[in-house]
Design an enzyme around this catalytic site. Sequence first.
Site, PDB file in Angstrom:
ATOM      1  N   LYS A  22      -6.581   7.452 -22.161  1.00 34.54           N
ATOM      2  CA  LYS A  22      -5.404   8.014 -21.464  1.00 34.54           C
ATOM      3  C   LYS A  22      -4.342   6.934 -21.241  1.00 34.54           C
ATOM      4  O   LYS A  22      -3.168   7.144 -21.517  1.00 34.54           O
ATOM      5  CB  LYS A  22      -5.825   8.592 -20.109  1.00 34.54           C
ATOM      6  N   ASN A  23      -4.774   5.786 -20.742  1.00 35.78           N
ATOM      7  CA  ASN A  23      -3.790   4.774 -20.344  1.00 35.78           C
ATOM      8  C   ASN A  23      -3.182   4.038 -21.536  1.00 35.78           C
ATOM      9  O   ASN A  23      -2.203   3.309 -21.374  1.00 35.78           O
ATOM     10  CB  ASN A  23      -4.405   3.802 -19.334  1.00 35.78           C
ATOM     11  N   ARG A  95       2.642   9.318 -12.627  1.00 39.68           N
ATOM     12  CA  ARG A  95       3.244   7.987 -12.454  1.00 39.68           C
ATOM     13  C   ARG A  95       3.792   7.474 -13.785  1.00 39.68           C
ATOM     14  O   ARG A  95       4.851   6.863 -13.855  1.00 39.68           O
ATOM     15  CB  ARG A  95       2.129   7.078 -11.939  1.00 39.68           C
ATOM     16  N   CYS A 119      -1.178   8.855  -8.621  1.00 40.36           N
ATOM     17  CA  CYS A 119      -2.366   8.858  -7.763  1.00 40.36           C
ATOM     18  C   CYS A 119      -2.058   8.354  -6.367  1.00 40.36           C
ATOM     19  O   CYS A 119      -1.188   7.507  -6.176  1.00 40.36           O
ATOM     20  CB  CYS A 119      -3.437   7.987  -8.380  1.00 40.36           C
ATOM     21  N   ARG A 124       2.691   1.478  -4.830  1.00 36.45           N
ATOM     22  CA  ARG A 124       3.042   1.416  -6.246  1.00 36.45           C
ATOM     23  C   ARG A 124       4.561   1.303  -6.479  1.00 36.45           C
ATOM     24  O   ARG A 124       5.192   2.201  -7.051  1.00 36.45           O
ATOM     25  CB  ARG A 124       2.452   2.605  -7.000  1.00 36.45           C
ATOM     26  N   PRO A 125       5.165   0.199  -6.023  1.00 34.00           N
ATOM     27  CA  PRO A 125       6.605   0.024  -6.258  1.00 34.00           C
ATOM     28  C   PRO A 125       6.917  -0.181  -7.742  1.00 34.00           C
ATOM     29  O   PRO A 125       6.019  -0.368  -8.554  1.00 34.00           O
ATOM     30  CB  PRO A 125       6.944  -1.240  -5.454  1.00 34.00           C
ATOM     31  N   ASP A 127       9.503  -2.426  -8.648  1.00 35.06           N
ATOM     32  CA  ASP A 127      10.428  -3.571  -8.684  1.00 35.06           C
ATOM     33  C   ASP A 127      10.276  -4.426  -9.946  1.00 35.06           C
ATOM     34  O   ASP A 127      11.276  -4.908 -10.498  1.00 35.06           O
ATOM     35  CB  ASP A 127      10.244  -4.432  -7.425  1.00 35.06           C
ATOM     36  N   ASP A 309      -9.942   0.598 -11.887  1.00 32.58           N
ATOM     37  CA  ASP A 309     -10.218   2.004 -12.200  1.00 32.58           C
ATOM     38  C   ASP A 309     -11.712   2.323 -12.175  1.00 32.58           C
ATOM     39  O   ASP A 309     -12.084   3.497 -12.211  1.00 32.58           O
ATOM     40  CB  ASP A 309      -9.621   2.382 -13.569  1.00 32.58           C
ATOM     41  N   VAL A 331      -6.265  -5.008  -6.361  1.00 34.77           N
ATOM     42  CA  VAL A 331      -5.125  -4.554  -7.183  1.00 34.77           C
ATOM     43  C   VAL A 331      -4.264  -3.529  -6.432  1.00 34.77           C
ATOM     44  O   VAL A 331      -3.038  -3.647  -6.406  1.00 34.77           O
ATOM     45  CB  VAL A 331      -5.617  -3.988  -8.537  1.00 34.77           C
ATOM     46  N   ARG A 401      -6.808  15.023 -14.892  1.00 30.30           N
ATOM     47  CA  ARG A 401      -5.703  14.147 -15.325  1.00 30.30           C
ATOM     48  C   ARG A 401      -6.218  13.048 -16.239  1.00 30.30           C
ATOM     49  O   ARG A 401      -5.463  12.536 -17.068  1.00 30.30           O
ATOM     50  CB  ARG A 401      -5.030  13.499 -14.111  1.00 30.30           C
TER      51      ARG A 401
HETATM   52  N1  EPU Z   1       3.207  -3.308  -8.729  1.00 30.92           N
HETATM   53  C1  EPU Z   1       4.289  -3.795  -8.044  1.00 30.92           C
HETATM   54  N2  EPU Z   1       5.511  -3.650  -8.607  1.00 30.92           N
HETATM   55  C2  EPU Z   1       5.707  -3.042  -9.807  1.00 30.92           C
HETATM   56  C3  EPU Z   1       4.592  -2.556 -10.516  1.00 30.92           C
HETATM   57  C4  EPU Z   1       3.343  -2.710  -9.944  1.00 30.92           C
HETATM   58  O1  EPU Z   1       4.149  -4.339  -6.947  1.00 30.92           O
HETATM   59  O2  EPU Z   1       6.855  -2.934 -10.257  1.00 30.92           O
HETATM   60  C5  EPU Z   1       1.872  -3.447  -8.133  1.00 30.92           C
HETATM   61  C6  EPU Z   1       1.229  -2.080  -7.866  1.00 30.92           C
HETATM   62  O3  EPU Z   1       1.675  -1.536  -6.664  1.00 30.92           O
HETATM   63  C7  EPU Z   1      -0.239  -2.410  -7.870  1.00 30.92           C
HETATM   64  C8  EPU Z   1      -0.330  -3.530  -8.904  1.00 30.92           C
HETATM   65  O4  EPU Z   1       0.990  -4.047  -9.066  1.00 30.92           O
HETATM   66  O5  EPU Z   1      -0.622  -2.890  -6.615  1.00 30.92           O
HETATM   67  C9  EPU Z   1      -0.855  -3.083 -10.263  1.00 30.92           C
HETATM   68  O6  EPU Z   1      -0.014  -2.069 -10.797  1.00 30.92           O
HETATM   69  P1  EPU Z   1       0.237  -1.898 -12.359  1.00 30.92           P
HETATM   70  O7  EPU Z   1       1.699  -1.815 -12.585  1.00 30.92           O
HETATM   71  O8  EPU Z   1      -0.541  -2.940 -13.092  1.00 30.92           O
HETATM   72  O9  EPU Z   1      -0.420  -0.494 -12.596  1.00 30.92           O
HETATM   73  P2  EPU Z   1       0.237   0.754 -13.321  1.00 30.92           P
HETATM   74  O10 EPU Z   1       0.893   0.364 -14.566  1.00 30.92           O
HETATM   75  O11 EPU Z   1       0.992   1.554 -12.334  1.00 30.92           O
HETATM   76  C10 EPU Z   1      -1.887   1.193 -14.775  1.00 30.92           C
HETATM   77  C11 EPU Z   1      -2.816   2.344 -14.986  1.00 30.92           C
HETATM   78  C12 EPU Z   1      -3.651   2.549 -13.739  1.00 30.92           C
HETATM   79  C13 EPU Z   1      -4.445   1.262 -13.473  1.00 30.92           C
HETATM   80  C14 EPU Z   1      -3.483   0.073 -13.353  1.00 30.92           C
HETATM   81  C15 EPU Z   1      -4.197  -1.255 -13.183  1.00 30.92           C
HETATM   82  C16 EPU Z   1      -1.599   3.753 -16.507  1.00 30.92           C
HETATM   83  C17 EPU Z   1      -0.871   5.007 -16.766  1.00 30.92           C
HETATM   84  N3  EPU Z   1      -2.048   3.553 -15.275  1.00 30.92           N
HETATM   85  O12 EPU Z   1      -1.086   1.569 -13.664  1.00 30.92           O
HETATM   86  O13 EPU Z   1      -4.542   3.606 -14.023  1.00 30.92           O
HETATM   87  O14 EPU Z   1      -5.186   1.399 -12.301  1.00 30.92           O
HETATM   88  O15 EPU Z   1      -2.653   0.009 -14.525  1.00 30.92           O
HETATM   89  O16 EPU Z   1      -5.055  -1.474 -14.224  1.00 30.92           O
HETATM   90  O17 EPU Z   1      -1.783   2.952 -17.414  1.00 30.92           O
HETATM   91  C18 EPU Z   1      -5.960   5.365 -13.508  1.00 30.92           C
HETATM   92  O18 EPU Z   1      -6.072   5.552 -14.738  1.00 30.92           O
HETATM   93  O19 EPU Z   1      -6.700   5.917 -12.659  1.00 30.92           O
HETATM   94  C19 EPU Z   1      -4.937   4.463 -13.040  1.00 30.92           C
HETATM   95  C20 EPU Z   1      -4.481   4.467 -11.787  1.00 30.92           C
END
Ligand code: EPU
Length: 430
Positions: A22-23, A95, A119, A124-125, A127, A309, A331, A401
């Site tokens: 999925k990811n 997201r 989720c 999950r900002p 920035d 995850d 994380v 999902r």
């Molecule tokens: N973060 C920030 N600022 C940003 C982006 C992220 O502070 O601009 C923080 C987040 O708040 C979090 C951390 O950085 O605390 C990690 O977030 P990341 O951006 O790495 O995660 P993501 O891209 O939103 C993807 C997966 C998630 C998985 C995470 C970490 C997808 C679609 N989602 O999310 O998958 O947990 O990476 O490996 O690829 C899931 O599949 O259940 C899931 C939540």
Amino acid sequence: MDKILVKESNKLFGEVNISGSKNASLPILAACLLTDEKCVLSGIPLLSDCLAMKVILERFGAKVIINPLRDTITILPSEAAFTNDIPFELANGIRASFLVMGAALARWGRAALPMPGGCNIGLRPLDLHLKGFVALGANVDTMHGQIMATAQYLMGDKIYLDFPSVGATENIMMAASLATGVTIIENAATEPEIVDLANFLNAMGANIRGAGTNTVKITGDKKLNGANYTVMPDRIEAGTLMAAVAMRGGKVFLRGINAEHLKPVIAKLREMSVEVMEDAQGIWVSSNGYEGLLPTEIKTMPHPGFPTDLQAPFTSILSLTRGNSLVCETVFENRFMHVPELMKMGADIKIASRTALIEGVPHLSGARVVATDLRAGAALVIAGLCARGVTEVDNVYHIDRGYYKLEEKLQSLGAEIMRVRGERQEDVVV
Ligand code: EPU
């Protein structure tokens, strides 16, 4: 809403085919907006998140054709064009909707999307995504709940991420693929899904080097072509099924998974005394069940650390593992929503800040519990396999999902599990 009913089951035996990731699928689908040529993707799981991404691509004017017999999705983006008409419900529902931002900005010089949801696991900002777009020369603004980015042209730059965010690395890689000059992302995420996206972009003619390391170099080009691509197997689905076998016991072959993607998980399972054997076609997992497992300490980290995850499914295992265990979530700031649900089943867990202190109990008992996010939902399902009586998991749409036919896969291994559609018992899918 559907529910899943799980009974205390016998040990699990057999073989499961691991679905496409999925990811990896979500950013790869978004990346199809970077070209006006045909892309044919194989192995995309037909999960609700992927189908939502399909609708987003269609909103841009792309044609998307699913061929279930061939296991392909064909994207025809020749008529795609800028739109600021992505409905709030759609963007808020996943997201990963925000992953089209980088591609749209690079292709049309502007992008506008409602703030994404996703989720229920923390703030999950965005920035880091936005800092990346600004570094490439975009103006970014937020108005009426929409994020807008515009740029006359994008110009490569050096971008240091304060945290190795998966989504920000992906969004910047996509935008930089059509930027002028060289972009270097430092402290980039190194997850296998980043490598998969880079491989797809390179198949489209991009020039990306270093994906899978902390420094990714993207040399931009004026145009990308279409490509045929097969997405990587889902390491989180595989890890969840490994957790189910570890906890319930049995011997199962997970076909198609790449053991390299699961190193920290395999190491932890072996430490807990689960047998894991790797071969070219997949992974064998064998366990005597929770009675024979050792307690442990888990700290989630960005790749190559233990994946966040899989924290929830492993918390389920440890709730029945004799002795005291610790699970530290570094994380996401709010990813223990499954804990109160496990406690309804009799687990003994205390939360102190970002750490769960788990004292293994001799047994769990089935209860009515709620899936608060997709991994939490899967954790409750596997706990239900080991709990006395029946566990009823509500809000199954979260599980849908991210897990393709989870209950069917577990059934095929001998688990006593069924889905109840809506309120009607007669609609049970076997
Ligand atoms: N973060 C920030 N600022 C940003 C982006 C992220 O502070 O601009 C923080 C987040 O708040 C979090 C951390 O950085 O605390 C990690 O977030 P990341 O951006 O790495 O995660 P993501 O891209 O939103 C993807 C997966 C998630 C998985 C995470 C970490 C997808 C679609 N989602 O999310 O998958 O947990 O990476 O490996 O690829 C899931 O599949 O259940 C899931 C939540």
